[in-house]
Design a protein around this motif. Structure first.
Motif, PDB file in Angstrom:
ATOM      1  N   TYR A  63      -8.739 -16.641 -17.483  1.00  0.00           N
ATOM      2  CA  TYR A  63      -8.580 -18.025 -17.392  1.00  0.00           C
ATOM      3  C   TYR A  63      -9.699 -18.995 -16.918  1.00  0.00           C
ATOM      4  O   TYR A  63     -10.029 -20.202 -17.088  1.00  0.00           O
ATOM      5  N   ALA A  64     -10.401 -18.120 -15.827  1.00  0.00           N
ATOM      6  CA  ALA A  64     -11.437 -19.171 -15.341  1.00  0.00           C
ATOM      7  C   ALA A  64     -12.449 -18.137 -14.292  1.00  0.00           C
ATOM      8  O   ALA A  64     -12.027 -17.019 -13.990  1.00  0.00           O
ATOM      9  N   HIS A 113     -10.810 -26.360  -9.431  1.00  0.00           N
ATOM     10  CA  HIS A 113     -11.159 -26.692 -10.602  1.00  0.00           C
ATOM     11  C   HIS A 113     -10.858 -25.630 -11.476  1.00  0.00           C
ATOM     12  O   HIS A 113     -10.473 -25.969 -12.883  1.00  0.00           O
ATOM     13  N   ALA A 114     -10.436 -24.313 -11.076  1.00  0.00           N
ATOM     14  CA  ALA A 114     -10.161 -23.213 -11.874  1.00  0.00           C
ATOM     15  C   ALA A 114      -8.691 -23.186 -12.420  1.00  0.00           C
ATOM     16  O   ALA A 114      -8.529 -23.097 -13.531  1.00  0.00           O
ATOM     17  N   ASN A 117      -7.742 -26.830 -14.863  1.00  0.00           N
ATOM     18  CA  ASN A 117      -8.392 -27.240 -16.002  1.00  0.00           C
ATOM     19  C   ASN A 117      -7.793 -25.929 -17.038  1.00  0.00           C
ATOM     20  O   ASN A 117      -7.462 -24.804 -16.289  1.00  0.00           O
ATOM     21  N   GLY A 118      -8.279 -26.087 -18.201  1.00  0.00           N
ATOM     22  CA  GLY A 118      -7.910 -24.985 -19.028  1.00  0.00           C
ATOM     23  C   GLY A 118      -6.354 -24.565 -19.429  1.00  0.00           C
ATOM     24  O   GLY A 118      -5.536 -25.298 -18.932  1.00  0.00           O
ATOM     25  N   ALA A 184     -17.064 -22.945 -10.308  1.00  0.00           N
ATOM     26  CA  ALA A 184     -16.059 -22.500 -11.160  1.00  0.00           C
ATOM     27  C   ALA A 184     -16.627 -22.674 -12.515  1.00  0.00           C
ATOM     28  O   ALA A 184     -17.393 -23.671 -13.175  1.00  0.00           O
ATOM     29  N   VAL A 186     -14.649 -22.990 -16.632  1.00  0.00           N
ATOM     30  CA  VAL A 186     -13.547 -22.953 -17.200  1.00  0.00           C
ATOM     31  C   VAL A 186     -13.811 -23.255 -18.691  1.00  0.00           C
ATOM     32  O   VAL A 186     -14.768 -23.888 -19.067  1.00  0.00           O
ATOM     33  N   LYS A 187     -12.864 -22.856 -19.579  1.00  0.00           N
ATOM     34  CA  LYS A 187     -13.097 -23.412 -21.003  1.00  0.00           C
ATOM     35  C   LYS A 187     -12.059 -24.339 -21.414  1.00  0.00           C
ATOM     36  O   LYS A 187     -10.691 -24.371 -21.187  1.00  0.00           O
ATOM     37  N   VAL A 216     -13.490 -17.171 -20.726  1.00  0.00           N
ATOM     38  CA  VAL A 216     -14.943 -16.951 -19.826  1.00  0.00           C
ATOM     39  C   VAL A 216     -15.564 -15.802 -19.430  1.00  0.00           C
ATOM     40  O   VAL A 216     -16.732 -15.755 -18.872  1.00  0.00           O
TER      41      VAL A 216
END
Length: 246
Positions: A63-64, A113-114, A117-118, A184, A186-187, A216
């Protein structure tokens, strides 16, 4: 022990100091679950950037990623040159961006942030500290969002409960500087772009689109990280964690 060596601009807007987090998946997992992420997700070490056998041990999708790296003069000069050309982040959009105003807390900002997001965002408890931060992130004012994070007493208490855990001794003084930093990757589930998120930068860094079946840990993202390592003359003082299913 890993944290950051902020630029003069960053130092000017720091209003609070935290004990830096160790780059330790168990510490990061404990904290992020206290903040409200589902216990179905955890952080794990990424032991190689290019050996398929070692990468195969990690659950997919990832995920991150959180990268820990030395803040050398070469790195700081490059980032300052890049940020001068960037516009300020306006938000809100599909990417939640926390401007860093707490010194030595870059591990916390990378963690936020990880998970904010995503696809990991869907794994956050609706009544949690993380959910409150996500609610605050609907503001278009990045300074207001930074202040909301800084003012969260619940977050500060949860952080303090794990900040001295790990295998290395934490600094006695939260204002002591150390020469490592967290960022970080992320997508975005909205546009499938890969973003680098670093609260010490001017805005999220758009690294381009990933294919639908890429996460990622794809070679695209790992290639960017390999480039960062090579850019520091193959300095080996880098480490990487992935946010994956438990």
């Amino acid at each position: 022990m890993s944290s950051e060596n902020p630029s003069s601009k960053q130092t000017q807007r720091v209003r609070k100091h935290f004990i830096p987090l160790e780059s330790n998946p168990e510490v990061f997992t404990e904290l992020v679950q206290k903040l409200g992420l589902s216990d179905s997700l955890c952080f794990q070490d990424v032991l190689s950037l290019d050996e398929p056998e070692l990468l195969a041990f990690l659950p997919r999708p990832a995920y991150a990623l959180i990268l820990v790296f030395p803040t050398t003069d070469k790195y700081k000069k490059r980032v300052e040159g890049e940020d001068v050309k960037l516009e300020d982040h306006q938000g809100p959009d599909d990417i939640v961006f926390f401007k860093q105003t707490i010194n030595n807390a870059c591990g916390l900002y990378a963690m936020l942030h990880a998970v904010c997001n995503g696809e990991a965002r869907a794994k956050i408890d609706g009544n949690s500290i993380l959910a409150k931060l996500l609610h605050a992130s609907t503001t278009s004012n990045t300074d207001e969002l930074a202040q909301a994070l800084e003012d969260s007493k619940e977050l500060e208490v949860a952080y303090a409960g794990v900040a001295r855990k790990g295998d290395t001794e934490a600094p006695d003084n939260a204002e002591d500087e150390v020469d490592y930093h967290y960022t970080a990757f992320v997508k975005s589930p909205k546009n499938s772009h890969l973003y680098q998120l670093d609260g010490d930068r001017k805005r999220p860094i758009d690294l381009g689109a990933l294919a639908a079946d890429e996460d990622v840990l794809s070679d695209t993202c790992l290639g960017i990280i390999r480039g960062m390592v090579a850019g520091e003359d193959d300095n080996l003082n880098f480490s990487l964690m992935a946010l994956v299913k438990e």
